[in-house]
Design an enzyme around this catalytic site. Structure first.
Site, PDB file in Angstrom:
ATOM      1  N   ASP A 285       0.855  -1.171   0.000  1.00  0.00           N
ATOM      2  CA  ASP A 285       0.000   0.000   0.000  1.00  0.00           C
ATOM      3  C   ASP A 285       0.903   1.236   0.000  1.00  0.00           C
ATOM      4  O   ASP A 285       2.131   1.145   0.142  1.00  0.00           O
ATOM      5  CB  ASP A 285      -0.965  -0.033   1.203  1.00  0.00           C
ATOM      6  CG  ASP A 285      -2.205   0.808   0.949  1.00  0.00           C
ATOM      7  OD1 ASP A 285      -3.230   0.556   1.582  1.00  0.00           O
ATOM      8  OD2 ASP A 285      -2.142   1.705   0.074  1.00  0.00           O
ATOM      9  N   TYR A 286       0.304   2.365  -0.104  1.00  0.00           N
ATOM     10  CA  TYR A 286       0.954   3.653  -0.354  1.00  0.00           C
ATOM     11  C   TYR A 286       1.984   3.997   0.737  1.00  0.00           C
ATOM     12  O   TYR A 286       1.605   4.178   1.891  1.00  0.00           O
ATOM     13  CB  TYR A 286      -0.154   4.704  -0.361  1.00  0.00           C
ATOM     14  CG  TYR A 286       0.144   5.997  -1.030  1.00  0.00           C
ATOM     15  CD1 TYR A 286       0.964   6.936  -0.426  1.00  0.00           C
ATOM     16  CD2 TYR A 286      -0.404   6.314  -2.262  1.00  0.00           C
ATOM     17  CE1 TYR A 286       1.206   8.154  -1.027  1.00  0.00           C
ATOM     18  CE2 TYR A 286      -0.162   7.542  -2.869  1.00  0.00           C
ATOM     19  CZ  TYR A 286       0.651   8.452  -2.249  1.00  0.00           C
ATOM     20  OH  TYR A 286       0.888   9.657  -2.841  1.00  0.00           O
TER      21      TYR A 286
END
Ligand code: GLC
Length: 744
Positions: A285-286
């Site tokens: 994820d980011y």
């Protein structure tokens, strides 16, 4: 004889398909091995790198200039670039600077639609209609692919039992069985039958894993649970997507039992890649690798990169750590070339499977984009799914459906809304007026303008009261009042946890003023989570849960209010009486002192609260219809099921109402005694059927031993002989029950 011939034909077909697939993989493997033999280590590392473009902002800023990085040949993927023009420009810039012409893969959050926006996925789950959910993903993929997107960061399959968490809006609710079916359907919708087809996109199962179990419903917070709960409740929807052939996975931000998912070899290599045999690639994820430092497991960026690569992360989203550190980590023998090669290969395989080496633009064109986005077929699909997601929670004295000859005062902050109605994570959905508001939807049905009025009355959050009187004046003259209320769309989704899940602002105060007028009041809700509605349930005459119904939401709500659509949705998540009950879910354990409710002879020393009943306001699986359905004649094919055998369950369902309607017939099972404690019931089957008024249908289910398996005292996934109970009905509080014995 004929039967055998058919079987042989089927066998021959599947073998040839299998052989074809194997041949294709060989061709692909040869191509990629040839390509990787020419690649430098820098070019291999570039395939593990993803940066964000200037589109939607979905995380903290990093200051990395993605254009410069593309020019340096340092990028394998870009997220948040959409549109044919923009993606073609970036792809050309990349190919012009890629020695071996390796294409970029473009990712975007196409969660519940791309430009045509469908109900939020929690709303879609409320439809309990797997073909509708698959269609939604199919349309989203067609539009996204036409706009140059190759890969979506969906389906989000996180089970959650805590409505304080804003991201329940993106999932399929609290139940593992329902969530697994929804997850499978969405992958099939996004990926279609052949990734080479230019109207499908690669799916990405997220967030791996157990992100929805964040303590206190606070986003990104700690997760800690037994391996048994992880495997029985949270992992099955992820596994269902592997079974559906999903091409990628995304790691979650949270830790599980002390190990952040992005650094978890147990999750990524032991379970996902080895136990489940997952052949796709894993993206973080980011900036999740960077976050291993504040998690407190990485000393610095290099150490964070080492942990992620060793754990099995194949691509880094945005953080810039792999690009800056992997080569040095390799030289220091802290990661291996085999690990980097495997990561690179997995990414290249996905690009190959998408046909990007044949056509890096996947036949995207502005003409195709214009023709596809929000075409009538797509809007019609969005309306159909929105209608199926409507959940009728209350309808006293059949105040609904409304009649066109009635004078109706429509009020509330969302009565003419075209912005929030498409919900959070609405990709490139148009919030500037394209969506159909409730007011527009009603005006299409009620052409006599003297019959309807529209007033906001109050805002969603702020407490200005200067509009209230005008709304009350119109309401005073009406036969029925309809209040359209709820949350701002950005009060749900990522980084949007709430400690109070009441209707925000002074909406409830306005409802109380409306009630004083002595007319029937219908509450229509647009929200992304279960809300605490005890006062509303006591004081409103009808309540319709519309979620954020998407681009065609106003039509769906209006068609439901006026009976053109008979609501058939069922809750995918429990609505508590108050926030103090959370977490509250139907498939709970019995405890040693189960509270049997007001009739319990022991009212004190039981597992209960002294101020509120244990029961929810509205249970999982609950939803009314304009029809009524009765259940009878529950029958089991036998009182005993042999181990590895089957058992048929049948029930008669009669539409005893005045409307044709769809009903979701639900099958629950209880394992009465196990080597470990077992839930009081678990969903093991459901069917959504249209039953015409006055008609009766016999509905059949089949239970197998597989349905009865769980992780026993030795953590073996088995079914144990003993007594089981079966419940069938239109909600998890179904009372029609029978029992059987599983015998060795
Ligand atoms: C966000 C979300 C994730 C999304 C990703 C890319 O932080 O957690 O669900 O896919 O970043 O936008």
């Amino acid at each position: 004889m004929r039967y055998n011939k058919t079987l042989l034909l089927l066998l021959a077909c599947s073998m040839s398909l299998f052989a074809q697939k194997a041949k294709d993989n060989t061709k692909r493997d040869q191509f990629i091995s040839g390509l990787m033999a020419k690649m430098t280590i820098d070019e291999k590392i570039a395939q593990t790198v993803q940066y964000t473009a200037d589109g939607t902002v979905t995380g903290p800023k990093t200051g990395i200039n993605y254009i410069d990085e593309i020019k340096r040949g340092n990028v394998g993927s870009i997220l948040n670039a959409t549109g044919v023009k923009y993606t073609r420009e970036l792809q050309k810039l990349n190919l012009d600077n890629s020695r071996l012409k390796i294409p970029l893969i473009f990712g975007h959050d196409v969660i519940h639609g791309f430009r045509t926006i469908f109900p939020i996925t929690l709303g879609e789950a409320a439809s309990w209609d797997l073909s509708a959910v698959e269609l939604s993903a199919r349309v989203a993929a067609r539009e996204a692919a036409a706009a140059g997107v190759h890969w979506t960061f969906a389906p989000m399959v996180d089970i959650s039992r805590d409505p304080r968490w804003g991201r329940v809006s993106e999932g399929s609710g609290e139940d593992t069985y329902l969530g697994s079916k929804m997850a499978f359907a969405r992958v099939r919708g996004f990926q279609g039958h052949d990734l080479m087809s230019t109207d499908v996109i690669l799916a990405c199962t997220k967030h791996f894993a157990a992100y929805g179990a964040a303590e206190a419903g606070r986003d990104y917070n700690t997760v800690d649970m037994s391996e048994r709960v992880l495997r029985e409740t949270y992992l099955p929807p992820f596994k269902a997507t592997v079974d559906a052939g999903v091409g990628s996975f995304m790691t979650s931000f949270n830790e599980i039992a002390g190990v952040p998912a992005t650094a978890s070899k147990f999750l990524l290599r032991d379970i996902l890649k080895k136990e489940w045999g997952f052949k796709g690639f894993v993206v973080t994820d980011y900036t999740a690798i960077n976050e291993l430092i504040p998690h407190g497991v990485a000393r610095d960026s290099a150490h964070a990169g080492e942990l992620a690569m060793v754990a099995g992360v194949d691509m880094e989203m945005v953080g810039g750590i792999y690009m800056k550190n992997l080569k040095k980590l390799l030289a220091e023998k802290r990661v291996t070339e085999a690990q980097i090669n495997d990561a690179c290969r997995r990414v290249l395989e996905a690009k190959y499977d998408l046909g990007l080496f044949t056509d890096p633009y996947r036949q995207s064109s502005e003409q195709r984009e214009k023709a596809e986005l929000t075409k009538k077929e797509n809007l019609d699909a969005a309306l159909m799914v929105a209608n199926k997601s409507m959940v009728l929670l209350k309808n006293s004295n059949n105040v609904l459906p409304l009649r066109k000859e009635q004078k109706v005062a429509f009020v509330g902050p969302l009565v003419s809304d075209e912005h929030n109605i498409i919900g959070s994570w609405a990709a490139t959905g148009d919030r500037s007026g394209f969506a159909v508001s409730v007011q527009e939807g009603v005006n299409k049905i009620v052409t006599d303008k003297n019959k309807v009025t529209f007033d906001k009355g109050v805002e969603i959050v702020d407490s200005r009261r200067d509009m209230m009187q005008a709304a009350l004046n119109n309401a005073r003259k009406a036969d029925v009042i309809v209040a359209v209320m709820g949350e701002f769309e950005n009060m749900t989704g990522e980084a949007a946890s709430r400690t109070n899940i009441d209707l925000p602002g002074i909406q409830k105060e306005f409802l109380a003023e409306l009630k004083k007028l002595g007319k029937p009041v219908v509450l229509v809700l647009m929200n992304g989570r279960p809300l605490t509605l005890t006062w509303e349930n006591d004081n409103m005459d009808a309540i319709l849960e519309a979620w954020y119904p998407g681009t065609m939401g106003g039509d769906a709500i209006a068609q439901t209010l006026y009976g053109i659509n008979n609501p058939s949705g069922k809750l995918p998540m429990t609505f508590p009486r108050n926030i103090g009950q959370i977490p509250l879910y139907y498939n709970h354990k019995n405890t040693g002192r189960p509270y049997l409710g007001p009739s319990d002879p022991e009212q004190k020393y039981k597992s209960r609260y002294i101020d509120v009943d244990n029961s929810p306001l509205y249970p999982f699986g609950y939803g009314l219809s304009y029809s009524t359905f009765s259940y009878s004649n529950l029958k089991l094919s036998s009182a005993k099921m042999q181990m590895n055998g089957k058992l048929k369950v049948s029930v008669d369902v009669t539409n005893t109402g005045n409307y044709d309607g769809e009903e979701v017939i639900q099958l629950y099972v209880r394992d009465v005694v196990g080597s470990v404690t077992r839930p009081v019931k678990e969903l093991k089957g459901f069917k959504k059927l249209l039953i015409k008024k006055g008609q009766k249908q016999t509905v059949d289910f089949e239970l197998t031993t597989e349905d009865l398996k769980f992780y026993n005292i030795d953590m073996k996934f088995v079914a144990e002989p003993g007594d089981f109970e079966v419940f069938v009905g239109g909600s998890s509080d179904a009372i029609l029950k029978d029992k059987f014995e599983l015998v060795k």
